[in-house]
Every structure is written in structure tokens, then in C-alpha cells.
Design a protein around this motif. Structure first.
Motif, mmCIF file in Angstrom:
data_model
loop_
_atom_site.group_PDB
_atom_site.id
_atom_site.type_symbol
_atom_site.label_atom_id
_atom_site.label_comp_id
_atom_site.label_asym_id
_atom_site.label_seq_id
_atom_site.Cartn_x
_atom_site.Cartn_y
_atom_site.Cartn_z
ATOM 1 N N PHE A 95 3.641 0.139 -12.347
ATOM 2 C CA PHE A 95 3.936 0.368 -10.930
ATOM 3 C C PHE A 95 3.632 -0.844 -10.057
ATOM 4 C CE2 PHE A 95 3.500 2.441 -6.723
ATOM 5 C CZ PHE A 95 4.765 3.019 -6.679
ATOM 6 N N ALA A 96 2.840 -1.799 -10.536
ATOM 7 C CA ALA A 96 2.574 -3.005 -9.745
ATOM 8 C C ALA A 96 3.873 -3.712 -9.371
ATOM 9 C CB ALA A 96 1.655 -3.956 -10.514
ATOM 10 N N ARG A 97 4.897 -3.513 -10.163
ATOM 11 C CA ARG A 97 6.171 -4.169 -9.901
ATOM 12 C C ARG A 97 6.970 -3.460 -8.808
ATOM 13 N NH1 ARG A 97 7.655 -5.050 -16.337
ATOM 14 N NH2 ARG A 97 5.693 -6.115 -16.855
ATOM 15 N N SER A 98 6.491 -2.293 -8.363
ATOM 16 C CA SER A 98 7.211 -1.506 -7.358
ATOM 17 C C SER A 98 6.462 -1.399 -6.041
ATOM 18 C CB SER A 98 7.481 -0.091 -7.900
ATOM 19 O OG SER A 98 8.212 -0.129 -9.109
ATOM 20 N N LEU A 99 5.340 -2.089 -5.907
ATOM 21 C CA LEU A 99 4.544 -1.990 -4.687
ATOM 22 C C LEU A 99 5.306 -2.595 -3.509
ATOM 23 C CD1 LEU A 99 1.047 -2.966 -6.129
ATOM 24 C CD2 LEU A 99 1.797 -0.684 -5.445
ATOM 25 N N ALA A 100 5.238 -1.887 -2.381
ATOM 26 C CA ALA A 100 5.939 -2.350 -1.189
ATOM 27 C C ALA A 100 5.054 -3.194 -0.289
ATOM 28 C CB ALA A 100 6.476 -1.149 -0.401
ATOM 29 N N ALA A 101 3.743 -2.885 -0.237
ATOM 30 C CA ALA A 101 2.857 -3.567 0.703
ATOM 31 C C ALA A 101 1.616 -4.139 0.032
ATOM 32 C CB ALA A 101 2.446 -2.605 1.818
ATOM 33 N N TYR A 102 0.961 -3.344 -0.793
ATOM 34 C CA TYR A 102 -0.324 -3.765 -1.355
ATOM 35 C C TYR A 102 -0.177 -5.052 -2.163
ATOM 36 C CZ TYR A 102 -4.817 -3.710 -3.668
ATOM 37 O OH TYR A 102 -6.064 -4.074 -4.122
ATOM 38 N N GLY A 103 -1.025 -6.040 -1.852
ATOM 39 C CA GLY A 103 -1.014 -7.307 -2.570
ATOM 40 C C GLY A 103 0.144 -8.211 -2.245
ATOM 41 N N ARG A 104 0.929 -7.878 -1.185
ATOM 42 C CA ARG A 104 2.156 -8.625 -0.892
ATOM 43 C C ARG A 104 2.031 -9.509 0.349
ATOM 44 N NH1 ARG A 104 5.315 -8.535 -5.386
ATOM 45 N NH2 ARG A 104 5.663 -6.423 -6.171
ATOM 46 N N GLU A 105 0.835 -9.935 0.690
ATOM 47 C CA GLU A 105 0.647 -10.753 1.886
ATOM 48 C C GLU A 105 1.586 -11.959 1.885
ATOM 49 O OE1 GLU A 105 -2.935 -13.111 4.295
ATOM 50 O OE2 GLU A 105 -3.214 -12.502 2.182
ATOM 51 N N GLN A 163 -14.625 -3.704 5.313
ATOM 52 C CA GLN A 163 -14.784 -4.558 4.146
ATOM 53 C C GLN A 163 -13.735 -4.306 3.056
ATOM 54 O OE1 GLN A 163 -18.967 -3.848 3.121
ATOM 55 N NE2 GLN A 163 -19.566 -5.620 4.354
ATOM 56 N N ARG A 164 -12.633 -3.684 3.426
ATOM 57 C CA ARG A 164 -11.538 -3.457 2.485
ATOM 58 C C ARG A 164 -10.284 -4.160 2.978
ATOM 59 N NH1 ARG A 164 -12.007 0.888 -1.181
ATOM 60 N NH2 ARG A 164 -13.916 2.109 -0.940
ATOM 61 N N SER A 165 -9.535 -4.742 2.068
ATOM 62 C CA SER A 165 -8.257 -5.344 2.422
ATOM 63 C C SER A 165 -7.245 -4.262 2.749
ATOM 64 C CB SER A 165 -7.731 -6.201 1.261
ATOM 65 O OG SER A 165 -8.552 -7.327 1.051
ATOM 66 N N CYS A 166 -6.442 -4.527 3.765
ATOM 67 C CA CYS A 166 -5.369 -3.606 4.158
ATOM 68 C C CYS A 166 -4.082 -4.411 4.270
ATOM 69 C CB CYS A 166 -5.683 -2.954 5.508
ATOM 70 S SG CYS A 166 -7.238 -2.046 5.581
ATOM 71 N N PHE A 167 -3.056 -3.991 3.575
ATOM 72 C CA PHE A 167 -1.774 -4.676 3.605
ATOM 73 C C PHE A 167 -0.773 -3.800 4.358
ATOM 74 C CE2 PHE A 167 -4.075 -6.222 -0.072
ATOM 75 C CZ PHE A 167 -3.912 -7.599 0.027
ATOM 76 N N TYR A 168 -0.069 -4.414 5.319
ATOM 77 C CA TYR A 168 0.827 -3.637 6.174
ATOM 78 C C TYR A 168 1.900 -4.542 6.751
ATOM 79 C CZ TYR A 168 -1.334 -5.825 10.245
ATOM 80 O OH TYR A 168 -1.758 -6.740 11.175
ATOM 81 N N CYS A 169 2.945 -3.923 7.301
ATOM 82 C CA CYS A 169 4.007 -4.656 7.969
ATOM 83 C C CYS A 169 3.854 -4.443 9.476
ATOM 84 C CB CYS A 169 5.382 -4.170 7.510
ATOM 85 S SG CYS A 169 6.752 -4.914 8.448
#
Length: 338
Positions: A292-302, A320-326
Motif C-alpha cells: 500500500f505504500a505505493r498508493s499513499l496520497a499524502a503520507y510521506g509525500r512532502e 511531535q508527530r509529522s502530518c502530511f496534507y495538501c
């Protein structure tokens, strides 16, 4: 950290190897992996050895083994498993422990590892070095029929222990597929998860909408809804077009429903492809990685384009947690009077 889909993949992969089998012997290689066991390794072995595995159950990120005695009667105890940050349950059947040279060529069970994710190909980078199934083996459960279950844990944040069974507060089945309302005492304070048909969604939504905390923090609150971690919180919020720092009491009922439905949908998709693996810190019981890492839309996609609107995915830090968003399609919401 393995989240609900990964733990459910492990449960489903492990069950055929252990259901109905007797745990003949416990081999403890690292006592820290039993630190939650009252009475220490001796008490753990005394409670577990000679018992029969009735079935495996799960709530959120917690996995437990229901135990029976030699006569087939419930012992009133469960063997608890929590994978922590890097825990794995690996199955070996009638095979000796591989040599370091053999382990370097395979994953230690004979299955060849998938290649690491390639950032240039759009796959998220790994979150740490892979666990070595030989070096990082902490506890071995010897089952009848020459089946061995290895608890492998590089960082030693996870562990095994036993917990007495108690009745659920609502009287409903303890987990999805459970035949009764008995669950380990150590799980009694953990909320039901989004894949549990007994979850009271209306009650969960009501709680979300009365809290002032950021919605991502509420999703990570295991006492409210269990099984959601950093990855699926970010993906569910992206799906619902909701920023990570939106106060719970700023959510309309419709948006709160979309957040839960989006998070459930992304976890079900992850479950279908074996969960999310950035490296071999998480693998199934036979050493296979999830896709599923290949289908992530936001997480880890900075820094990468948003798959929905083309905006640039950003990374922020919350508690203290990373948050990935558009920022283009996950905009701030104000608290509205209701």
C-alpha cells in the motif's frame, strides 16, 4: 508502527499455523520483550506452556491468542501480542534457524524480500533499517507439529504477555468474529475499531464533535477509536479534505462521517494489498511486504503533487508527530455555532 491493517494481515496469516495447536515450549531470548508480564518470564512460561490456541482475535493494534487447557476448556487467560514500532511474528515450520549467510540472502524464512522502495519511482522512503529475523529474534513459541513462531523486534518496543479475560462493558462480541464478549483485561480500555461491526459510530462521531482537540489527535486516541496511527490518519483526513489541525468541535456531522468513512476505506484498501511496508520493519508472517505504500496520497509525500488537485503536499508537526496534507484542498475550518 504497524497499524490496524498490518496487524490484521498478521492475524490472518498466523491463524492457519496456530489455531488448534498446543504451545509446547517457550524460548525467551530477550527478557525485555516480556516486560509487561507480571511475574516475569517464569510466570509467562508457566501460563502459556501446555495450552492450546483456541483462536486469534484482534482489536485495533492489539492481537491476542485465546488459550485452552489440555481438556479443551478455556483457561481464562489470553496471550497478548503488541508489535510496537518494529515487531513481527514470523512462522517457521520444521526448519532449523538459518545461518547468517542464509539469512542475508533471504528474509530468514526462505522467502526473498521485496526490493526497498524507490523514491525516484514515487515510492515513500523507508523509516529505518530492516529487521534481521535472525539477530532480532526475541521470543520463540514452539508449537506442536514442529511449528515455530518467532517474535522478532528490532527496537524492542513491542512485546508478549498474558492477561486475564473479562467481559466487555457493552456485552457485545469482543472483536469482529468473536463468539463471545470476553476480551483481555489489558484491552478493556481500548476503543473498538472501524472494522468492528459493533462500533457505535454515532457515539464516536458525537464525541469527535464535542472535543476541542485537533481532529488528527482525536483519531490517534486509542480509547476513542482504536487501530489508527499516523499513516491512516493522514490518508483518511486527505480523503475527507480535512486538515490535521481542525478542532473536533469545528466538524459538521457530515464532515465527521466523511473522516471516519474515508479512514475506514483507506484501511480496507491497505488490507487488500497486505498493509503498508516502507521496508522490512513490517512484514507478514511469511516475510512478504505490503504494497500500500505505493498508493499513499499524502503520507510521506512532502513536496510532491497532490493526486487530487495538483497542489504541493506539505509536512507539519502536531504534538511531535509529522502530518502530511495538501494546503490547497485541506483548508482550515472555523468553529461554527451549532
Amino acid at each position: 508502527m504497524p497499524e490496524l491493517p498490518e496487524v490484521e494481515v498478521v492475524r490472518g496469516g498466523l491463524a492457519p499455523h496456530v489455531d488448534g495447536r498446543t504451545i509446547e515450549r517457550v524460548e525467551v531470548l530477550e527478557q525485555r520483550s516480556l516486560r509487561r508480564q507480571q511475574g516475569g518470564p517464569e510466570a509467562f512460561a508457566r501460563t502459556v506452556e501446555g495450552t492450546r490456541v483456541a483462536r486469534l482475535e484482534r482489536r485495533g493494534k492489539f492481537l491476542w491468542w485465546r488459550l485452552q487447557d489440555a481438556a479443551g476448556q478455556e483457561t481464562g487467560q489470553a496471550l497478548m501480542t503488541h508489535l510496537g514500532m518494529s515487531g513481527q511474528l514470523r512462522v517457521r515450520t520444521g526448519a532449523s534457524v538459518p545461518s547468517p549467510a542464509q539469512a542475508s540472502a533471504t528474509d530468514g524464512t526462505g522467502a526473498v524480500l521485496l526490493p526497498p522502495p524507490d523514491p525516484a519511482a514515487g515510492e515513500p522512503r523507508g523509516e529505518g533499517p530492516a529487521s534481521d529475523p535472525h539477530v532480532h529474534r526475541r521470543v520463540v513459541l514452539h508449537l506442536e507439529g514442529s511449528t515455530l513462531v518467532d517474535f522478532v523486534d528490532q527496537r524492542i518496543f513491542g512485546g508478549l504477555w498474558t492477561s486475564p479475560l473479562v467481559a466487555t462493558e457493552d456485552g457485545l462480541p469482543a472483536s469482529d468474529g468473536s463468539p463471545d464478549d470476553l476480551l483481555p483485561e489489558d484491552v478493556a480500555g481500548i476503543g473498538r475499531d472501524l472494522l468492528d461491526p459493533s462500533l457505535d459510530r454515532d457515539a464516536a462521531i458525537a464525541v469527535l464533535r464535542t472535543r476541542r482537540a485537533p481532529v488528527k489527535a482525536l483519531l490517534l486516541d486509542q480509547s476513542l477509536i482504536s487501530g489508527i496511527g499516523n499513516i491512516y490518519a493522514d490518508e483518511g483526513l486527505w480523503s475527507a479534505r480535512t486538515r490535521y489541525d481542525t478542532p473536533g468541535n469545528a466538524l459538521t456531522r457530515g464532515r465527521a462521517v466523511r473522516v471516519l468513512e474515508g479512514t475506514e476505506a483507506v484501511m480496507r484498501r491497505a488490507l487488500d494489498v497486505g498493509g503498508t511496508s516502507f521496508d522490512s520493519l513490517y512484514v507478514n508472517v511469511d516475510g512478504r511486504s505490503g504494497y500500500f505504500a505505493r498508493s499513499l496520497a499524502a503520507y510521506g509525500r512532502e513536496g510532491e503533487p497532490c493526486p487530487r488537485c495538483g497542489g504541493t503536499i506539505r509536512r507539519a508537526v502536531l504534538q511531535q508527530r509529522s502530518c502530511f496534507y495538501c494546503p490547497a484542498c485541506q483548508r482550515p475550518l472555523r468553529v461554527s455555532s451549532r
